[in-house]
Design a protein around this motif. Structure first.
Motif, PDB file in Angstrom:
ATOM      1  N   LYS A 175     132.560  61.208 108.977  1.00  0.00           N
ATOM      2  CA  LYS A 175     132.415  60.051 108.092  1.00  0.00           C
ATOM      3  C   LYS A 175     132.997  60.381 106.730  1.00  0.00           C
ATOM      4  CE  LYS A 175     128.895  56.781 106.468  1.00  0.00           C
ATOM      5  NZ  LYS A 175     127.448  56.503 106.421  1.00  0.00           N
ATOM      6  N   PHE A 176     133.799  59.448 106.214  1.00  0.00           N
ATOM      7  CA  PHE A 176     134.327  59.579 104.856  1.00  0.00           C
ATOM      8  C   PHE A 176     133.270  58.982 103.928  1.00  0.00           C
ATOM      9  CE2 PHE A 176     136.966  58.126 101.246  1.00  0.00           C
ATOM     10  CZ  PHE A 176     137.611  59.311 100.938  1.00  0.00           C
ATOM     11  N   VAL A 177     132.436  59.850 103.367  1.00  0.00           N
ATOM     12  CA  VAL A 177     131.261  59.398 102.618  1.00  0.00           C
ATOM     13  C   VAL A 177     131.652  58.788 101.277  1.00  0.00           C
ATOM     14  CG1 VAL A 177     129.052  60.094 101.609  1.00  0.00           C
ATOM     15  CG2 VAL A 177     129.857  61.162 103.726  1.00  0.00           C
ATOM     16  N   THR A 178     132.501  59.502 100.536  1.00  0.00           N
ATOM     17  CA  THR A 178     132.907  59.032  99.209  1.00  0.00           C
ATOM     18  C   THR A 178     134.195  59.721  98.798  1.00  0.00           C
ATOM     19  OG1 THR A 178     132.169  58.783  96.912  1.00  0.00           O
ATOM     20  CG2 THR A 178     131.579  60.843  98.014  1.00  0.00           C
ATOM     21  N   TYR A 179     134.810  59.235  97.730  1.00  0.00           N
ATOM     22  CA  TYR A 179     135.990  59.923  97.202  1.00  0.00           C
ATOM     23  C   TYR A 179     135.531  61.233  96.555  1.00  0.00           C
ATOM     24  CZ  TYR A 179     138.622  55.554  97.732  1.00  0.00           C
ATOM     25  OH  TYR A 179     139.234  54.448  98.244  1.00  0.00           O
ATOM     26  N   PRO A 180     136.268  62.317  96.750  1.00  0.00           N
ATOM     27  CA  PRO A 180     135.844  63.604  96.164  1.00  0.00           C
ATOM     28  C   PRO A 180     136.043  63.631  94.651  1.00  0.00           C
ATOM     29  CG  PRO A 180     137.992  63.834  97.185  1.00  0.00           C
ATOM     30  CD  PRO A 180     137.521  62.439  97.520  1.00  0.00           C
ATOM     31  N   GLU A 181     135.215  64.411  93.975  1.00  0.00           N
ATOM     32  CA  GLU A 181     135.426  64.660  92.549  1.00  0.00           C
ATOM     33  C   GLU A 181     136.536  65.697  92.407  1.00  0.00           C
ATOM     34  OE1 GLU A 181     134.011  62.931  90.136  1.00  0.00           O
ATOM     35  OE2 GLU A 181     132.970  61.788  91.696  1.00  0.00           O
ATOM     36  N   ARG A 182     137.144  65.750  91.221  1.00  0.00           N
ATOM     37  CA  ARG A 182     138.281  66.658  91.021  1.00  0.00           C
ATOM     38  C   ARG A 182     137.919  68.117  91.296  1.00  0.00           C
ATOM     39  NH1 ARG A 182     141.457  69.434  91.901  1.00  0.00           N
ATOM     40  NH2 ARG A 182     143.324  70.121  90.802  1.00  0.00           N
ATOM     41  N   ASP A 183     136.745  68.550  90.858  1.00  0.00           N
ATOM     42  CA  ASP A 183     136.387  69.961  91.034  1.00  0.00           C
ATOM     43  C   ASP A 183     136.047  70.317  92.482  1.00  0.00           C
ATOM     44  OD1 ASP A 183     134.023  68.595  91.200  1.00  0.00           O
ATOM     45  OD2 ASP A 183     132.966  69.760  89.669  1.00  0.00           O
ATOM     46  N   GLN A 184     135.962  69.307  93.360  1.00  0.00           N
ATOM     47  CA  GLN A 184     135.699  69.566  94.780  1.00  0.00           C
ATOM     48  C   GLN A 184     136.983  69.761  95.581  1.00  0.00           C
ATOM     49  OE1 GLN A 184     133.437  65.911  95.399  1.00  0.00           O
ATOM     50  NE2 GLN A 184     131.555  67.086  95.581  1.00  0.00           N
ATOM     51  N   ILE A 185     138.118  69.375  95.009  1.00  0.00           N
ATOM     52  CA  ILE A 185     139.406  69.491  95.702  1.00  0.00           C
ATOM     53  C   ILE A 185     139.966  70.892  95.454  1.00  0.00           C
ATOM     54  CG2 ILE A 185     141.756  68.563  95.897  1.00  0.00           C
ATOM     55  CD1 ILE A 185     140.606  65.891  94.822  1.00  0.00           C
ATOM     56  N   PRO A 186     140.122  71.706  96.502  1.00  0.00           N
ATOM     57  CA  PRO A 186     140.471  73.128  96.308  1.00  0.00           C
ATOM     58  C   PRO A 186     141.930  73.414  95.961  1.00  0.00           C
ATOM     59  CG  PRO A 186     140.238  72.630  98.648  1.00  0.00           C
ATOM     60  CD  PRO A 186     139.855  71.382  97.906  1.00  0.00           C
ATOM     61  N   GLU A 187     142.820  72.458  96.163  1.00  0.00           N
ATOM     62  CA  GLU A 187     144.247  72.722  95.926  1.00  0.00           C
ATOM     63  C   GLU A 187     144.532  73.029  94.454  1.00  0.00           C
ATOM     64  OE1 GLU A 187     144.584  71.874  99.957  1.00  0.00           O
ATOM     65  OE2 GLU A 187     143.361  70.894  98.443  1.00  0.00           O
ATOM     66  N   ASN A 188     145.469  73.949  94.242  1.00  0.00           N
ATOM     67  CA  ASN A 188     145.865  74.354  92.887  1.00  0.00           C
ATOM     68  C   ASN A 188     146.913  73.372  92.356  1.00  0.00           C
ATOM     69  OD1 ASN A 188     146.409  75.785  90.534  1.00  0.00           O
ATOM     70  ND2 ASN A 188     147.881  77.120  91.548  1.00  0.00           N
ATOM     71  N   ILE A 189     146.447  72.292  91.728  1.00  0.00           N
ATOM     72  CA  ILE A 189     147.333  71.224  91.250  1.00  0.00           C
ATOM     73  C   ILE A 189     146.993  70.901  89.802  1.00  0.00           C
ATOM     74  CG2 ILE A 189     147.959  68.784  91.524  1.00  0.00           C
ATOM     75  CD1 ILE A 189     147.187  69.112  94.526  1.00  0.00           C
ATOM     76  N   ASN A 190     148.030  70.788  88.970  1.00  0.00           N
ATOM     77  CA  ASN A 190     147.847  70.329  87.580  1.00  0.00           C
ATOM     78  C   ASN A 190     148.310  68.880  87.525  1.00  0.00           C
ATOM     79  OD1 ASN A 190     147.808  69.802  84.857  1.00  0.00           O
ATOM     80  ND2 ASN A 190     148.811  71.702  84.258  1.00  0.00           N
ATOM     81  N   GLU A 191     147.416  67.963  87.836  1.00  0.00           N
ATOM     82  CA  GLU A 191     147.773  66.542  87.949  1.00  0.00           C
ATOM     83  C   GLU A 191     148.228  65.933  86.632  1.00  0.00           C
ATOM     84  OE1 GLU A 191     143.286  66.798  87.429  1.00  0.00           O
ATOM     85  OE2 GLU A 191     144.820  67.817  88.608  1.00  0.00           O
ATOM     86  N   GLN A 192     147.808  66.525  85.499  1.00  0.00           N
ATOM     87  CA  GLN A 192     148.194  65.994  84.196  1.00  0.00           C
ATOM     88  C   GLN A 192     149.704  66.053  83.990  1.00  0.00           C
ATOM     89  OE1 GLN A 192     146.329  64.274  82.195  1.00  0.00           O
ATOM     90  NE2 GLN A 192     148.026  63.989  80.764  1.00  0.00           N
TER      91      GLN A 192
END
Length: 201
Positions: A176-193
């Motif tokens: 089940k896709f419960v909710t959208y993840p928070e940023r600190d829960q996503i493990p990928e090393n990404i600088n989205e800014q």
């Protein structure tokens, strides 16, 4: 169908990270690919760094340019922080969720499972890897696909990896896709800014 089909280890070496799965080439050759890989200057312009970050996200999630631009536009008009919204939409893709649930060992394999109609969403077959899930939707393996060797082996090897924004019932192969993840829960090393700055030019 939109996807990258080139060599994976070259991409990993370009970014210096195993972004398309574990790569032995990255350990042996920890410098960029190509004839000038070793001697390439390390200092990059601001634009080059922003562009590389965008390309990295596209390769990680298997998204091509037009899809990514549309996804970023959706993130920009949604309330909240644009960069975080963008990553939430990437995580909500059906192929990515199949991978996160452990049904497939890689995002490429997850994409193939979805395309070949092995995955159900709310009891209906969905064969669009980029399908955007909404909180509360149920993802399951089709009954006649539960015995697939690729699926069973992946579930065994990923049994210890679980994510807080997803629920998984192993015996039934239902998630089940419960909710959208928070940023600190996503493990990928990404600088989205950096990506937000690139698109704001």
């Amino acid at each position: 169908m939109a996807r990258y089909t080139g060599p994976k280890s070259k991409i990993s070496r370009r970014f210096g990270e195993p972004i398309m799965g574990p790569s032995k080439a990255l350990n042996k050759k920890n410098y960029p690919p190509g004839v000038h890989g070793r001697g390439r200057r390390s200092k990059k312009s601001e634009y080059a760094l922003q562009l590389m970050e965008k390309q990295k996200v596209k390769y990680i999630y298997g998204i091509l340019e037009r899809q990514f631009r549309n996804l970023f536009h959706r993130a920009a008009i949604k309330d909240g922080i644009t960069g975080e919204n963008m990553l939430k939409y990437c995580e909500a893709r059906l192929d990515n969720t199949v991978y996160r649930l452990g049904i497939a060992p890689t995002r490429r394999a997850a994409r193939q499972l979805v395309s070949h109609k092995h995955i159900l969403v709310d009891g209906e077959v969905v064969n669009i890897p980029s399908y955007s899930l909404r909180p509360g939707q149920v993802i399951s393996v089709r009954e006649k696909s539960k015995s697939l060797e690729a699926v069973t082996e992946s579930l065994v090897s990923h049994s210890s990896k679980r994510y807080t924004w997803l629920e998984w019932q192993g015996p039934d192969m239902v998630g089940k896709f419960v909710t959208y993840p928070e940023r600190d829960q996503i493990p990928e090393n990404i600088n989205e800014q950096l990506i937000v700055e690139l698109y704001s030019k």
